[in-house]
Design an enzyme around this catalytic site. Sequence first.
Site, PDB file in Angstrom:
ATOM      1  N   MET A 276       0.904  -1.371   0.022  1.00  0.00           N
ATOM      2  CA  MET A 276       0.010  -0.164   0.004  1.00  0.00           C
ATOM      3  C   MET A 276       0.807   1.318  -0.027  1.00  0.00           C
ATOM      4  O   MET A 276       0.562   2.497   0.472  1.00  0.00           O
ATOM      5  CB  MET A 276      -1.048  -0.088   1.145  1.00  0.00           C
ATOM      6  CG  MET A 276      -1.724  -1.216   1.048  1.00  0.00           C
ATOM      7  SD  MET A 276      -3.486  -1.060   1.992  1.00  0.00           S
ATOM      8  CE  MET A 276      -2.682  -0.778   3.750  1.00  0.00           C
ATOM      9  N   GLY A 277       2.165   1.063  -0.286  1.00  0.00           N
ATOM     10  CA  GLY A 277       3.163   1.992  -0.337  1.00  0.00           C
ATOM     11  C   GLY A 277       3.546   2.691   0.730  1.00  0.00           C
ATOM     12  O   GLY A 277       3.320   1.843   1.967  1.00  0.00           O
TER      13      GLY A 277
ATOM     14  N   HIS B 266       9.085  -3.249   3.539  1.00  0.00           N
ATOM     15  CA  HIS B 266       8.828  -3.303   2.025  1.00  0.00           C
ATOM     16  C   HIS B 266       9.978  -3.718   1.271  1.00  0.00           C
ATOM     17  O   HIS B 266      10.440  -4.516   0.549  1.00  0.00           O
ATOM     18  CB  HIS B 266       8.234  -2.248   1.559  1.00  0.00           C
ATOM     19  CG  HIS B 266       6.876  -2.084   2.221  1.00  0.00           C
ATOM     20  ND1 HIS B 266       6.815  -0.783   2.969  1.00  0.00           N
ATOM     21  CD2 HIS B 266       5.679  -2.369   2.206  1.00  0.00           C
ATOM     22  CE1 HIS B 266       5.739  -0.681   3.377  1.00  0.00           C
ATOM     23  NE2 HIS B 266       4.935  -1.874   2.978  1.00  0.00           N
TER      24      HIS B 266
ATOM     25  N   GLN C 156     -10.289  -3.171   2.160  1.00  0.00           N
ATOM     26  CA  GLN C 156      -9.799  -3.897   3.491  1.00  0.00           C
ATOM     27  C   GLN C 156      -9.909  -2.735   4.836  1.00  0.00           C
ATOM     28  O   GLN C 156      -9.327  -3.190   5.788  1.00  0.00           O
ATOM     29  CB  GLN C 156      -8.370  -4.456   3.132  1.00  0.00           C
ATOM     30  CG  GLN C 156      -7.350  -3.234   2.981  1.00  0.00           C
ATOM     31  CD  GLN C 156      -6.023  -3.898   2.589  1.00  0.00           C
ATOM     32  OE1 GLN C 156      -5.805  -4.242   1.241  1.00  0.00           O
ATOM     33  NE2 GLN C 156      -5.111  -4.038   3.486  1.00  0.00           N
TER      34      GLN C 156
ATOM     35  N   LYS D 180       4.994  -9.444   9.395  1.00  0.00           N
ATOM     36  CA  LYS D 180       4.482  -8.591  10.070  1.00  0.00           C
ATOM     37  C   LYS D 180       3.065  -8.748  10.154  1.00  0.00           C
ATOM     38  O   LYS D 180       2.293  -8.605  10.939  1.00  0.00           O
ATOM     39  CB  LYS D 180       4.943  -7.275   9.382  1.00  0.00           C
ATOM     40  CG  LYS D 180       3.976  -6.129   9.675  1.00  0.00           C
ATOM     41  CD  LYS D 180       4.263  -5.758  10.967  1.00  0.00           C
ATOM     42  CE  LYS D 180       3.612  -4.455  11.471  1.00  0.00           C
ATOM     43  NZ  LYS D 180       2.512  -3.972  10.919  1.00  0.00           N
TER      44      LYS D 180
ATOM     45  N   GLN E 113      -2.692 -12.295   7.841  1.00  0.00           N
ATOM     46  CA  GLN E 113      -2.968 -11.913   6.185  1.00  0.00           C
ATOM     47  C   GLN E 113      -1.909 -12.942   5.483  1.00  0.00           C
ATOM     48  O   GLN E 113      -2.623 -13.594   4.442  1.00  0.00           O
ATOM     49  CB  GLN E 113      -2.255 -10.555   5.993  1.00  0.00           C
ATOM     50  CG  GLN E 113      -2.084 -10.418   4.582  1.00  0.00           C
ATOM     51  CD  GLN E 113      -1.789  -8.950   4.144  1.00  0.00           C
ATOM     52  OE1 GLN E 113      -2.767  -8.129   4.181  1.00  0.00           O
ATOM     53  NE2 GLN E 113      -0.620  -8.794   3.857  1.00  0.00           N
TER      54      GLN E 113
ATOM     55  N   LEU F 162       8.493  -2.213  11.934  1.00  0.00           N
ATOM     56  CA  LEU F 162       8.285  -1.039  11.120  1.00  0.00           C
ATOM     57  C   LEU F 162       6.703  -1.175  10.370  1.00  0.00           C
ATOM     58  O   LEU F 162       6.451  -2.336  10.360  1.00  0.00           O
ATOM     59  CB  LEU F 162       9.337  -1.286   9.900  1.00  0.00           C
ATOM     60  CG  LEU F 162      10.768  -0.711  10.378  1.00  0.00           C
ATOM     61  CD1 LEU F 162      11.511  -1.020   9.145  1.00  0.00           C
ATOM     62  CD2 LEU F 162      10.880   0.643  10.775  1.00  0.00           C
ATOM     63  N   SER F 163       6.191  -0.128  10.494  1.00  0.00           N
ATOM     64  CA  SER F 163       4.870  -0.114   9.934  1.00  0.00           C
ATOM     65  C   SER F 163       4.852   1.260   9.052  1.00  0.00           C
ATOM     66  O   SER F 163       5.176   2.341   9.610  1.00  0.00           O
ATOM     67  CB  SER F 163       3.685  -0.225  10.760  1.00  0.00           C
ATOM     68  OG  SER F 163       2.525   0.162  10.286  1.00  0.00           O
ATOM     69  N   SER F 164       3.981   1.662   7.923  1.00  0.00           N
ATOM     70  CA  SER F 164       3.706   2.666   7.176  1.00  0.00           C
ATOM     71  C   SER F 164       2.824   3.642   8.199  1.00  0.00           C
ATOM     72  O   SER F 164       2.866   4.818   8.161  1.00  0.00           O
ATOM     73  CB  SER F 164       2.828   2.402   6.005  1.00  0.00           C
ATOM     74  OG  SER F 164       3.531   1.581   5.179  1.00  0.00           O
TER      75      SER F 164
HETATM   76  P1  AMP Z   1       1.649  -2.853   3.377  1.00  0.00           P
HETATM   77  O1  AMP Z   1       2.030  -1.871   2.426  1.00  0.00           O
HETATM   78  O2  AMP Z   1       1.321  -2.534   4.918  1.00  0.00           O
HETATM   79  O3  AMP Z   1       0.117  -3.495   3.094  1.00  0.00           O
HETATM   80  O4  AMP Z   1       2.485  -4.238   3.473  1.00  0.00           O
HETATM   81  C1  AMP Z   1       2.960  -4.723   2.163  1.00  0.00           C
HETATM   82  C2  AMP Z   1       3.720  -5.888   2.255  1.00  0.00           C
HETATM   83  O5  AMP Z   1       5.054  -5.410   3.186  1.00  0.00           O
HETATM   84  C3  AMP Z   1       2.907  -7.066   3.326  1.00  0.00           C
HETATM   85  O6  AMP Z   1       3.298  -8.338   2.790  1.00  0.00           O
HETATM   86  C4  AMP Z   1       3.558  -6.686   4.532  1.00  0.00           C
HETATM   87  O7  AMP Z   1       3.265  -7.861   5.645  1.00  0.00           O
HETATM   88  C5  AMP Z   1       4.823  -6.437   4.323  1.00  0.00           C
HETATM   89  N1  AMP Z   1       5.415  -5.504   5.591  1.00  0.00           N
HETATM   90  C6  AMP Z   1       4.755  -4.469   5.924  1.00  0.00           C
HETATM   91  N2  AMP Z   1       5.696  -4.378   7.355  1.00  0.00           N
HETATM   92  C7  AMP Z   1       6.712  -5.167   7.343  1.00  0.00           C
HETATM   93  C8  AMP Z   1       7.815  -5.281   8.290  1.00  0.00           C
HETATM   94  N3  AMP Z   1       8.067  -4.548   9.331  1.00  0.00           N
HETATM   95  N4  AMP Z   1       8.597  -6.392   8.002  1.00  0.00           N
HETATM   96  C9  AMP Z   1       8.320  -7.166   7.060  1.00  0.00           C
HETATM   97  N5  AMP Z   1       7.403  -7.059   6.179  1.00  0.00           N
HETATM   98  C10 AMP Z   1       6.440  -5.904   6.270  1.00  0.00           C
END
Ligand code: AMP
Length: 282
Positions: free
Chosen positions: A30-31, A37, A61, A150, A154, A185-187
């Site tokens: 989701m950028g 990522h 979602q 993470k 899902q 880490l999280s967006s």
């Molecule tokens: P998102 O952009 O949050 O939907 O994440 C896209 C992908 O990146 C998904 O497969 C997430 O599980 C993965 N992802 C997000 N944060 C992390 C993280 N801290 N470590 C590993 N993978 C991640």
Amino acid sequence: MEVFYTSKELKSRLSEIRTQGRSVGFVPTMGSLHSGHASLLHLAKSQSDAVVLSIYVNPTQFNNPDDFASYPHMLQDDLELAQLLEVDLVFVPETKDLYEGVPSAMPVDYGRLTHSFEGAKRQGHFDGVVAIVRKLFQIVQPSRAFFGEKDLQQLAVIRELARREFEDLEIVPCALIRDKDGLALSSRNVRLSPVERTVALQLNRSLMRLKMAAAKGLGGVLALNTEQLELKNTPGIDLEYLDVIDPETFQTAEPDRWSQGHAVLAVNLGSVRLIDNLFLGE
Ligand code: AMP
């Protein structure tokens, strides 16, 4: 690096790539890209001839409209990072290309995988995840797709989707990446205030204490209750759940099975919802 804004153009380019006998690896996101990522993209590069990164904030979602409205968008930064990481193709679709009319998702029932924990707390979340990932798989037709641990639940749901509908597709799990201080880490982390970010460090600490309890053979109701109370009593944290589960079924793990289980948690910190998890074994 090639950037595509329509599925039609992307499909046509990918069919050329496949005709050349090159394998396609896919990383849906989701950028607002971060090192988590980047680790997926890095693994995808090492296992594919051409890597497709998709960037799309999927409305179906999100169970909470405010969360959707405040989700960060950083397309220019994302494209620069993708270029640095030598991503081959980036797909930035528009909603009308993916959904007909008002975006909606059919209900999905994979038992506990879609209805416990994240599925129970975020009604319809996995319906939206499955709807968008299915559409993206149909467009990209990758041989491998990379998902982060993470989002452990899902990952289990996507594995089930692939098992049922995309039998030639390999789902590759990628390790959870943390900041130096332990925060996953999280967006969404950019939306934490400095105080909330400090409070958020409690999440990893609770998970680590559960791992230590499991290593000492002290895993069980008492250890779990202690950490649940600790989080509930931390000012600023609103605990949604903390439990130990089998990562394939998302059944709660019996204490004598903790060494094969993952601790999973979700909290709200102000308006930001965070999830985290940790494998409790060696
Ligand atoms: P998102 O952009 O949050 O939907 O994440 C896209 C992908 O990146 C998904 O497969 C997430 O599980 C993965 N992802 C997000 N944060 C992390 C993280 N801290 N470590 C590993 N993978 C991640």
